[in-house]
Design a protein around this motif. Structure first.
Motif, mmCIF file in Angstrom:
data_model
loop_
_atom_site.group_PDB
_atom_site.id
_atom_site.type_symbol
_atom_site.label_atom_id
_atom_site.label_comp_id
_atom_site.label_asym_id
_atom_site.label_seq_id
_atom_site.Cartn_x
_atom_site.Cartn_y
_atom_site.Cartn_z
ATOM 1 N N LEU A 330 0.829 -1.208 0.000
ATOM 2 C CA LEU A 330 0.000 0.000 0.000
ATOM 3 C C LEU A 330 0.864 1.259 0.000
ATOM 4 C CD1 LEU A 330 -3.016 -0.763 2.401
ATOM 5 C CD2 LEU A 330 -3.110 -0.216 -0.034
ATOM 6 N N GLU A 331 1.916 1.257 0.790
ATOM 7 C CA GLU A 331 2.779 2.426 0.852
ATOM 8 C C GLU A 331 3.495 2.650 -0.479
ATOM 9 O OE1 GLU A 331 3.000 4.690 3.137
ATOM 10 O OE2 GLU A 331 1.460 3.664 4.331
ATOM 11 N N LEU A 332 3.909 1.548 -1.133
ATOM 12 C CA LEU A 332 4.575 1.681 -2.433
ATOM 13 C C LEU A 332 3.640 2.311 -3.460
ATOM 14 C CD1 LEU A 332 6.954 1.002 -4.386
ATOM 15 C CD2 LEU A 332 5.795 -1.205 -4.771
ATOM 16 N N LEU A 333 2.432 1.803 -3.540
ATOM 17 C CA LEU A 333 1.485 2.316 -4.534
ATOM 18 C C LEU A 333 0.998 3.727 -4.172
ATOM 19 C CD1 LEU A 333 0.163 1.528 -7.156
ATOM 20 C CD2 LEU A 333 -1.729 0.528 -5.868
ATOM 21 N N ARG A 334 0.902 4.042 -2.888
ATOM 22 C CA ARG A 334 0.462 5.378 -2.478
ATOM 23 C C ARG A 334 1.474 6.444 -2.928
ATOM 24 N NH1 ARG A 334 -2.997 6.549 1.535
ATOM 25 N NH2 ARG A 334 -2.697 4.480 2.451
ATOM 26 N N LYS A 335 2.746 6.149 -2.725
ATOM 27 C CA LYS A 335 3.766 7.103 -3.145
ATOM 28 C C LYS A 335 3.778 7.274 -4.656
ATOM 29 C CE LYS A 335 6.838 6.211 0.774
ATOM 30 N NZ LYS A 335 8.184 5.700 1.173
ATOM 31 N N ARG A 355 -7.274 14.100 -9.094
ATOM 32 C CA ARG A 355 -6.353 14.397 -7.992
ATOM 33 C C ARG A 355 -6.368 13.242 -7.004
ATOM 34 N NH1 ARG A 355 -8.487 20.158 -6.021
ATOM 35 N NH2 ARG A 355 -10.403 18.907 -6.119
ATOM 36 N N PRO A 356 -5.205 12.743 -6.594
ATOM 37 C CA PRO A 356 -5.178 11.696 -5.558
ATOM 38 C C PRO A 356 -5.534 12.280 -4.204
ATOM 39 C CG PRO A 356 -2.957 12.327 -6.171
ATOM 40 C CD PRO A 356 -3.869 13.054 -7.114
ATOM 41 N N SER A 357 -6.294 11.512 -3.426
ATOM 42 C CA SER A 357 -6.694 11.946 -2.088
ATOM 43 C C SER A 357 -5.567 11.660 -1.113
ATOM 44 C CB SER A 357 -7.971 11.222 -1.661
ATOM 45 O OG SER A 357 -8.364 11.604 -0.371
ATOM 46 N N VAL A 358 -5.124 12.711 -0.449
ATOM 47 C CA VAL A 358 -3.995 12.576 0.476
ATOM 48 C C VAL A 358 -4.483 12.285 1.885
ATOM 49 C CG1 VAL A 358 -1.932 13.722 1.376
ATOM 50 C CG2 VAL A 358 -2.677 14.167 -0.973
ATOM 51 N N ALA A 359 -5.651 12.792 2.251
ATOM 52 C CA ALA A 359 -6.117 12.664 3.632
ATOM 53 C C ALA A 359 -6.590 11.256 3.958
ATOM 54 C CB ALA A 359 -7.249 13.661 3.891
ATOM 55 N N SER A 360 -7.076 10.520 2.995
ATOM 56 C CA SER A 360 -7.628 9.195 3.266
ATOM 57 C C SER A 360 -6.527 8.140 3.343
ATOM 58 C CB SER A 360 -8.632 8.819 2.167
ATOM 59 O OG SER A 360 -9.121 7.517 2.370
ATOM 60 N N LEU A 365 -8.858 8.261 -5.789
ATOM 61 C CA LEU A 365 -8.668 9.272 -6.818
ATOM 62 C C LEU A 365 -9.977 10.058 -6.956
ATOM 63 C CD1 LEU A 365 -6.828 7.178 -9.571
ATOM 64 C CD2 LEU A 365 -5.806 8.686 -7.858
ATOM 65 N N ASP A 366 -9.870 11.367 -6.766
ATOM 66 C CA ASP A 366 -11.038 12.246 -6.904
ATOM 67 C C ASP A 366 -11.099 12.763 -8.334
ATOM 68 O OD1 ASP A 366 -11.632 11.911 -4.213
ATOM 69 O OD2 ASP A 366 -10.386 13.616 -3.614
ATOM 70 N N VAL A 367 -12.186 12.431 -9.000
ATOM 71 C CA VAL A 367 -12.382 12.808 -10.406
ATOM 72 C C VAL A 367 -13.520 13.815 -10.474
ATOM 73 C CG1 VAL A 367 -12.839 11.976 -12.738
ATOM 74 C CG2 VAL A 367 -11.602 10.527 -11.109
#
Length: 529
Positions: A330-335, A355-360, A365-367
């Protein structure tokens, strides 16, 4: 009475002389007033002049009653005598009014007296033919004026300013009259339209709520699927270029929107990123057999190390204690999603903003499109690791279960609901969409997610009851009762994994709030819509 002299001249009425007085008005004005009074005096009595400027009233002698006259003639003559006496008295007062009121007052009083005398004469004298014709003409003119008043259309009142913002209802067009004479065929009266129902049943209100707040337009569904598919292709190309050594499978968009279980808006899509694991090198361990003791999860263990040592699989670098760690992946794909993917370029190519969601903690991905807003959940998945083909997701879990994989039962639940509805043409999926729509906008019921509501519908769906559309309201109330019963026991077992209590993640206060809201909704279900 003889003759009565009216007015005062240059001398007084007595024998003693009086000092001379100024005349009250000019001689021409006196003559005009005298002529006006004489013209208003009827025949038989009138004003005469003893001296210039001194009019006097001559009253004729009373009429004598002879034997040849009838009683009617006698009564008529007697009435005329009374009128003559009354008129003489009025003329006397009018002539002397000049002394008291002056010239102007005497003229006004004379005009008023003339009008009153004409009214008295018209009421007492027999009607002439000219008068009768005049009255008939006046009556006809009055009727004509009344007819014009009735036929004149009334002006519509102006709309008050407060009602300008509301649409004005146009009057319904009248049915056109058939051609031809109106006296031969009577015109049919327009039938009044049936009034709208004043009260709707709960079943009808539920269907209205489904139409207005649950059903998604087909155009939005198609657009959301198209955007999700394009994003999946772009992300898959990126992963192959960025991590060519990692065998990722084909990215597959799915979720409730694709299975007809999404209600309200096309707002969420699941995008599975499958990991292709080597056959024979990996095995699954139930979560209850691990230190986490979590029945929801599974551990992916590396096997055959004596024959295939560490490094034989490209996934070996993500091992933690001999198990494939979901947290590291998860950390690899998040970065990668947050910093390496050129989302502005991809969004410009697809006609949207990504835009990727950073807070969650999830990979979201917010489209934003001009017609809708969409959330794409990127889920790392392990499939085909055992004979039962379980679907495991890399989910951000806490504690000892942080490296485990969460079993996803959604595909099995959606397939079961579809099979039950196809068997009896039921409305189980519609009921699930209604429950999700009601809970989504409620402050207390919002803690119940799709997973909780799916278990309730599956439990009811297995029962042999009427699942036709006409019974949808009854099934809705029955689902509320089932939820209340589960909250009282603080237990909602998973349909395909009874060892999992889906209410274990809720606090006692939250359960009380949900139970109170459901109990109130069961008493007045319309309040939930």
């Amino acid at each position: 009475m003889g003759e009565l002299f009216v007015g005062l001249g240059e001398e007084g009425l007595g024998s003693s002389p009086s000092p001379p007085k100024k005349p009250f008005l000019l001689r021409s004005s006196q003559d005009r007033l005298s002529r006006a009074l004489l013209s208003a005096t009827p025949a038989g009595w009138g004003l005469s002049h003893c001296q210039p400027g001194r009019p006097h009233l001559a009253i004729p002698a009373p009429c004598s009653f002879t034997g040849g006259q009838t009683m009617a003639e006698f009564s008529q003559k007697r009435g005329r005598q009374r009128d003559e006496v009354l008129g003489s008295t009025v003329d006397f007062l009018l002539a002397n009014a000049r002394l008291v009121l002056g010239v102007g007052g005497a003229a006004v009083l004379g005009i008023a007296t003339l009008a009153v005398k004409r009214l008295i004469d018209r009421a007492t004298s027999p009607r002439d033919e000219d008068d009768a014709k005049g009255d008939t003409t006046c009556l006809e003119e009055s009727w004509k004026e009344l007819t014009l008043l009735k036929t004149t259309p009334r002006l519509q009142p102006r709309t008050p300013p407060a009602a300008l913002s509301q649409p004005a209802s146009l009057p319904a067009p009248l049915p056109s009259a058939p051609e031809g004479p109106s006296d031969t065929e009577p015109q049919p009266l327009p039938q009044p339209s049936s009034p709208a129902p004043l009260c709707l049943t709960f079943q009808e209100k539920l269907l209205v709520f489904e139409r207005d707040h649950v059903t998604i337009p087909e155009a939005h569904v198609a657009l959301a699927k198209q955007l999700a598919g394009d994003i999946a292709l772009e992300l898959q190309a990126y992963l192959r270029n960025k991590f060519p050594e990692l065998p990722f499978g084909a990215l597959v968009p799915g979720g409730p929107l694709y299975d007809g279980l999404q209600g309200g808006a096309a707002s969420r899509v699941r995008l599975l990123v499958p990991l292709v694991l080597e056959v024979g090198l990996w095995g699954l361990v139930p979560g209850v057999d691990t230190v986490a003791r979590d029945p929801r999860c599974w551990a992916v263990r590396r096997t055959q190390l004596e024959f295939h040592p560490r490094g034989s699989s490209p996934w070996d670098r993500f091992l933690v204690g001999g198990y494939l760690s979901s947290r590291v992946l998860l950390e690899l794909l998040r970065k990668a999603l947050a910093s390496s993917v050129n989302w502005p370029a991809i969004g410009g190519l697809l006609g949207c903003l990504i835009r990727p969601s950073v807070a969650s903690e999830e990979l979201l991905l917010d489209v934003q499109h001009e017609r809708l807003e969409l959330t794409v959940a990127v889920l790392l998945a392990v499939t085909g690791a055992d004979a039962e083909d379980r679907l495991l997701l890399a989910w951000p879990l806490e504690g000892l279960a942080g490296n485990l994989w969460l079993q996803d039962l959604y595909p099995a639940e959606a397939a079961r609901l579809r099979a039950l509805d196809e068997r009896d043409a039921g409305t189980r999926r519609r009921l699930l969409r209604l429950l999700c729509g009601v809970c989504r906008g409620h402050p207390a019921l919002g803690r119940l997610d799709r997973c909780h509501l799916t278990q309730v519908v599956l439990r009811l769906g297995e029962e042999e009851v009427d699942w036709a559309e006409a019974a949808l309201g009854e099934r809705f109330l029955q689902a509320l009762e089932s939820l209340i019963d589960s909250l009282e026991r603080a237990s909602l077992p998973c349909h395909f994994n009874p060892g999992v209590n889906l209410l274990s993640g809720l606090r006692e206060e939250e359960i009380d709030d949900i139970g109170f809201a459901l109990y109130s909704g069961l008493q007045a279900p319309e309040c939930l819509l």
